[in-house]
Scaffold this active site. Structure first.
Site, short mmCIF file in Angstrom:
data_model
loop_
_atom_site.label_atom_id
_atom_site.label_comp_id
_atom_site.label_asym_id
_atom_site.label_seq_id
_atom_site.Cartn_x
_atom_site.Cartn_y
_atom_site.Cartn_z
N CYS A 234 -9.31 -8.02 7.34
CA CYS A 234 -8.69 -8.79 8.42
C CYS A 234 -9.13 -8.17 9.74
CB CYS A 234 -7.18 -8.84 8.27
SG CYS A 234 -6.33 -7.24 8.25
N ARG B 140 -2.94 -7.24 7.20
CA ARG B 140 -2.86 -8.57 6.60
C ARG B 140 -3.69 -8.65 5.33
NH1 ARG B 140 -4.54 -12.39 11.51
NH2 ARG B 140 -5.69 -10.49 12.08
#
Length: 308
Positions: free
Chosen positions: A258, A263
């Site tokens: 990410c 994430r």
């Protein structure tokens, strides 16, 4: 019974049988808010909050939970690296985690940083670690109990193991796949605007790269596609279908990334823990890759740093 009904029944039974292992993965690595509330007083259980917003734990947390800071406990604050073994060992001891403990991780921001925690626990070989499905958001939405008093746990005795390199990707690993020198699939889990280079990073974030776009060949499967409205993970069948639509079926090694790796930890958890695929998380992610000299990028939007 007619032959057609018999055949249909056989296929239905086979489908149900095939679904059991996938459903079992959810049960093995996730717990519901209802289950956790009923088991909070289990002496073999430890609850750990990994939130990123400062002061959140102090204002109220799941009763008995220990506070682990992503910024200081789970990363090396001097080197751009994960928490070193001795530092993580101290985290385990402070949280009262023993060799036979079942550890439940949860946090804010859709469990992104709790998933990072699960990744670090896995890297260092700590077993029986689960995530609270839906995280802090779901717990609070359901009006479940919160406490603002800290519980001091007896020092835990769980021991870290040598870091499992198979769970982590580095820049050279990503470059090898991008240049087709190594077989693999790159999964960019950022928003479509980040992936396409329309924006350099989400609004308000301090960690930036001077180039926008994505690693050549990477497919975009945004992390948010993996969860329902309440933040809980979708079923294994739904997750498989989402990834298969992007050409990710588990037949090749996968690298998730990410912007700073949090994430992508969430997607790593879904792919590895819930689907059982061979997955590594690239925690350097776009802030490293996008700033690295000589690394090829794909930028469909053609944005240029500093140009308005």
């Amino acid at each position: 019974m007619s032959p057609s009904k018999l055949i249909a029944g056989v296929f239905a039974a086979l489908a149900a049988f095939a679904a059991v292992p996938a459903a079992a993965q959810h049960a093995k690595y996730l717990v519901t808010t209802e289950w956790l509330e009923k088991n909070l007083n289990d002496p073999g259980l430890r609850v750990v909050e990994v939130s990123v917003n400062p002061g959140l734990f102090e204002r109220g947390h799941i009763p008995g939970a220990s506070n682990v800071s992503w910024h200081t406990d789970l990363v090396d604050t001097v080197n751009r690296d994960i928490a070193p073994p001795a530092q993580f060992q101290a985290v385990l001891a402070r949280a009262g985690i023993n060799a036979g403990t079942t550890t439940i991780l949860y946090g804010d921001n859709n469990n992104w940083f709790a998933a990072w925690g699960a990744w670090i626990f896995d890297i260092y070989g700590i077993e029986n670690v689960k995530i609270l499905d839906g995280g802090r958001k779901k717990w609070e939405a359901e009006g479940r109990p919160l406490s603002n008093s800290a519980r001091i746990q007896p020092a835990g005795n769980a021991q870290v193991k040598p870091a499992n390199a198979a769970l982590r990707a580095h820049l050279q690993d990503v470059l090898a796949v991008a240049r087709k020198d190594r077989q693999g699939v790159l999964v960019d889990i950022r928003s479509a605007d980040e992936y396409n280079g329309k924006i350099f990073a989400p609004n308000g974030v301090p960690e930036l790269a001077v180039r926008a776009g994505h690693v050549p060949g990477a497919v975009n499967v945004t992390w948010s596609k993996l969860v329902a409205e309440d933040g809980t993970f979708k079923s294994a069948d739904e997750l498989k279908a989402i990834y298969q639509a992007a050409g990710v079926d588990g037949s090749k090694p996968i690298i998730t990334y990410c912007r700073i790796g949090e994430r992508s930890s969430h997607s790593w958890f879904a792919l590895r823990k819930l689907l059982g695929y061979d997955v590594r998380n690239y925690d350097g992610s776009w802030t490293e890759y996008g700033n690295s000299v000589g690394s090829p990028i794909s930028n469909p939007s053609g944005t240029v740093w500093g140009k308005t």
